[in-house]
Design an enzyme around this catalytic site. Structure first.
Site, PDB file in Angstrom:
ATOM      1  N   THR B  44     -40.830  21.938  99.471  1.00 34.85           N
ATOM      2  CA  THR B  44     -41.568  22.415 100.640  1.00 34.85           C
ATOM      3  C   THR B  44     -42.487  23.568 100.251  1.00 34.85           C
ATOM      4  O   THR B  44     -43.529  23.768 100.855  1.00 34.85           O
ATOM      5  CB  THR B  44     -40.572  22.864 101.733  1.00 34.85           C
ATOM      6  OG1 THR B  44     -39.715  21.762 102.035  1.00 34.85           O
ATOM      7  CG2 THR B  44     -41.279  23.310 102.998  1.00 34.85           C
ATOM      8  N   TYR B 131     -31.450  19.865  90.947  1.00 31.04           N
ATOM      9  CA  TYR B 131     -32.190  19.346  92.099  1.00 31.04           C
ATOM     10  C   TYR B 131     -32.349  17.834  91.927  1.00 31.04           C
ATOM     11  O   TYR B 131     -33.195  17.368  91.169  1.00 31.04           O
ATOM     12  CB  TYR B 131     -33.550  20.036  92.150  1.00 31.04           C
ATOM     13  CG  TYR B 131     -34.376  19.819  93.394  1.00 31.04           C
ATOM     14  CD1 TYR B 131     -33.963  19.005  94.439  1.00 31.04           C
ATOM     15  CD2 TYR B 131     -35.601  20.462  93.528  1.00 31.04           C
ATOM     16  CE1 TYR B 131     -34.747  18.838  95.564  1.00 31.04           C
ATOM     17  CE2 TYR B 131     -36.385  20.302  94.653  1.00 31.04           C
ATOM     18  CZ  TYR B 131     -35.957  19.481  95.665  1.00 31.04           C
ATOM     19  OH  TYR B 131     -36.737  19.317  96.773  1.00 31.04           O
ATOM     20  N   LYS B 159     -27.878  20.008  94.293  1.00 29.15           N
ATOM     21  CA  LYS B 159     -28.557  19.714  95.562  1.00 29.15           C
ATOM     22  C   LYS B 159     -28.766  18.218  95.610  1.00 29.15           C
ATOM     23  O   LYS B 159     -29.525  17.661  94.810  1.00 29.15           O
ATOM     24  CB  LYS B 159     -29.899  20.448  95.580  1.00 29.15           C
ATOM     25  CG  LYS B 159     -30.803  20.188  96.785  1.00 29.15           C
ATOM     26  CD  LYS B 159     -32.107  20.964  96.600  1.00 29.15           C
ATOM     27  CE  LYS B 159     -33.005  20.961  97.819  1.00 29.15           C
ATOM     28  NZ  LYS B 159     -33.529  19.653  98.188  1.00 29.15           N
TER      29      LYS B 159
END
Lengths: 294, 294
Positions: B44, B131, B159
């Site tokens: 993001t 990630y 994550k």
């Protein structure tokens, strides 16, 4: 320049940087073999892993070592702003054309992909080859998107992925969509002969970047209408194509170039790793069996 | 730091650069709302589109504006060498942790992905969050690969993508694979509540980067064992989740942040394009209907 064999050399690189001396020799070897053009900083040339400065030096070295053979330079980057800078560097280096894949991190919509090509062609003075390579970019070009982009100024060619099945229909369908001025080029080496035999103008070739004479023989057979002979030449290379499919053509050509003494043993940037010792022995065995020692 | 709500703010950027003033205000707003940590330069936060220098400035601004709330900084890049430089910059900026996705151009094998994490953790002094984001990296982490990487030093969290179905089983399976010291975090906002209710330690949240109070209410409900209430809060947001699925959460949050006056109208880097006027009206209508004006 978008005709015949366009040979894509490796850019030998390790954690210390680019080996420009080995690179210039690789390019000179391709020009000496008589390839029709050279694709510098394509996927095989590892463009996505290099800095702007490294890419500028590589583009200059390629044009210099090519001694008049036209050089197309890859300008792909995740961000439009960076692509514009790379386009300027490539043109300043003397590139006869540029090659642009729509790199992605966030998946891009069709309007975003089109917008990239619109922004970039607006600033170009050399032809651009649209690089359709879903295996690396994860962009799926629809036919409609190809047609929209091909209508932009400065679009000189479209480089499509391999056409394992239905090559004639696929090439005819694309031909009908694209302006006559846009050359159609095929990649995906192990099925490239099908593209050439179906009327593609150019083979954007990984094999040709390290074994230009072998790739030229195949290309010239297809260009002169000897489709069966071209097929035979491609079929004979099946043990090599099998290695391409298994390890990726980049890793196989990197091992081959190192084996031939054209580069050092480490010639790929991390996180990419070269093939391991056993895999390299397999590559060498295949090269030997095929007589690929040019 | 890998607990509760980790809020991922946008990095407002246009063709002229990063708006660090707006960014600092975004981060300060998250810290003021009481989020447990801030994920600077996540997907993001557009990390993949920014230069090393821009990322260093953004990391410094985030740590400064967070006023003690721990900041995790994204260090992903295509090349290991660049990741190492970004890790150094993030640590120098005061990051409490780093976040690393295995970006790809050439598809990577498991040994190459593992090698990346091995190389990077070797040089770290803060914890790293792995990630796993196949939508942007196209790397599919097998359970075996997760376990290998999680056994490296400095791995603090994993994550994972959203778990639309079978969340309990998936979370239990990963828990069994990972060392107890490795926190499990869920993303994919519209199913995140299932991850939290199934025992994930942390929500790596896009929503929380712009609407921290709303995301905190959901997180606290799940953390305190009020699974039904957490589900109700998530279900109520379904009109927003529908927009996330349609346009990507980044473009929706970019439109929302601009609507709230937190950033300028253009806040994404090309080739990414913001939503068009009609799509923005839809976003505003949903925000209004949900009372999302925090």
């Amino acid at each position: 320049m978008f005709r015949g064999l366009s040979a894509f050399p490796l850019t030998p690189v390790d954690e210390d940087g680019v080996d420009l001396t080995a690179y210039a020799a690789l390019v000179a070897r391709l020009a000496g073999a008589g390839v029709d053009s050279i694709g510098a900083l394509g996927s095989t040339g590892g463009y996505a892993y290099l800095t702007r400065e490294q890419r500028a030096r590589v583009a200059e070295a390629a044009v210099d070592a090519a001694s008049g053979t036209p050089v197309m330079v890859g300008i792909g980057a995740l961000r439009t702003r960076d692509v514009l800078a790379l386009a300027e560097d490539a043109q300043n280096a003397g590139a006869a054309a540029v090659l642009l894949a729509p790199l992605t991190y966030q998946p891009l919509g069709d309007d975003e992909v089109f917008g990239l090509y619109e922004d970039v062609t607006h600033h170009l003075s050399v032809p651009l080859c649209v690089y359709d390579n879903p295996a690396t970019t994860h962009v799926r070009f629809s036919d409609e998107l190809h047609a929209r982009i091909a209508a932009l100024p400065h679009i000189g060619s479209v480089k499509i992925p391999g056409v394992p099945t239905g090559a004639e229909d696929r090439v005819a369908a694309l031909r009908a969509l694209l302006p006559a001025s846009v050359a159609l080029g095929v990649s995906g080496d192990w099925t490239a002969v099908r593209g050439l035999n179906s009327g593609c103008d150019v083979w954007y070739s990984v094999l040709g970047g390290t074994f230009p004479r072998t790739a030229l023989a195949l290309t010239r057979a297809a260009q002169s209408g000897h489709a069966d002979h071209a097929n035979d030449l491609s079929d004979a290379l099946e043990p090599l194509w099998a290695l391409f499919r298994r390890h990726g053509s980049l890793r196989v050509m990197a091992a081959a170039a190192s084996h031939l003494g054209l580069t050092g043993e480490v010639n790929l940037p991390r996180p990419l790793r070269g093939l391991d010792a056993e895999q390299r022995r397999e590559v060498v065995a295949v090269l030997d069996a095929l007589g690929l020692d040019e």
